[in-house]
Write an enzyme that holds these catalytic residues in place. Sequence first.
Site, PDB file in Angstrom:
ATOM      1  N   LYS A   9       0.838  -1.272  -0.026  1.00 36.95           N
ATOM      2  CA  LYS A   9      -0.065  -0.062   0.004  1.00 36.95           C
ATOM      3  C   LYS A   9       0.810   1.218  -0.181  1.00 36.95           C
ATOM      4  O   LYS A   9       1.962   1.583   0.569  1.00 36.95           O
ATOM      5  CB  LYS A   9      -0.991   0.080   1.322  1.00 36.95           C
ATOM      6  CG  LYS A   9      -1.767   1.239   1.550  1.00 36.95           C
ATOM      7  CD  LYS A   9      -1.235   2.365   2.173  1.00 36.95           C
ATOM      8  CE  LYS A   9      -0.629   1.984   3.448  1.00 36.95           C
ATOM      9  NZ  LYS A   9       0.000   3.198   4.207  1.00 36.95           N
ATOM     10  N   ASP A 129      -6.030   0.546   8.180  1.00 36.78           N
ATOM     11  CA  ASP A 129      -5.777   0.357   6.770  1.00 36.78           C
ATOM     12  C   ASP A 129      -6.343  -0.913   6.312  1.00 36.78           C
ATOM     13  O   ASP A 129      -6.203  -1.309   5.063  1.00 36.78           O
ATOM     14  CB  ASP A 129      -4.238   0.402   6.582  1.00 36.78           C
ATOM     15  CG  ASP A 129      -3.659   1.930   6.419  1.00 36.78           C
ATOM     16  OD1 ASP A 129      -4.573   2.895   6.525  1.00 36.78           O
ATOM     17  OD2 ASP A 129      -2.316   1.925   6.405  1.00 36.78           O
TER      18      ASP A 129
END
Length: 269
Positions: A9, A129
């Site tokens: 990410k 996240d």
Amino acid sequence: MLTETAYAKINLALHVRRRREDGYHELETLFAFVDDGDRLSASPAQADTLTTHGEFAGGIEDPFGNIVAKALSALPHGKGWAVELEKRLPVAAGLGGGSADAGAVFRMVERAHGLPDDWQARAAKLGADVPACVLSTTCIGTGTGTDLIPVDNGLAGAPVLLVNPRVGLTTGPVFEAWDGVDRGAMPGGSVRTIALEGRNDLEASAIAICPVIADVLTALSGTDPVLARMSGSGATCFALYENGARLQAAAEKLAKSHPGWWQMAGKLR
């Protein structure tokens, strides 16, 4: 056997707006994902087990209490799974490594059994996240980062270079060191516009704690990128390039000038 990549990410932009009463921070961020990362496999077993290996496996202090094991416990997935994790992403690096691993578990469970309707709430309990990492597609995150809006990624396929100085940097102290100044909302428009006109509000506090991040950003900025920025709360930085040839030249240049730094090259998904 099920296999899945835990995609790295990155935050193309990360705007910190305010500190909330619950201790978390109100964020506006543009999540994007690289087409490489950790690798997981799972096969049926009498009980859940987890084995880890790879360059950064040593950074996982308690493999049986980490987020992969917690993700397995959060979802119905049959009698048991034997999971193997190849830890290729550095730990505490701003790449959502643990969250990406959890996201990969969710996707494997989805393929094998389907996900419960409340999967997003279950993912959010594991980490801010994790819901984005389950999707692993470009999206805008608001709130603490768990409220997601998918967006068309006009930068899909863009060459991206990840660089980490092999320094771990935990998220909490970086947020605590944020100066509390609201520098404005994340811009609108295309993914490219948001990335180029946005910023990462945690860069200054991360650099104050870990000054080598500034060296990484300077080195990347000297490789003719479209954009160079720190990801998340650091210490990993990324650079986007117009084409693969420029990325390759940049990777070779940095490998010579800073041979100790970790690199991963890929493309945005």
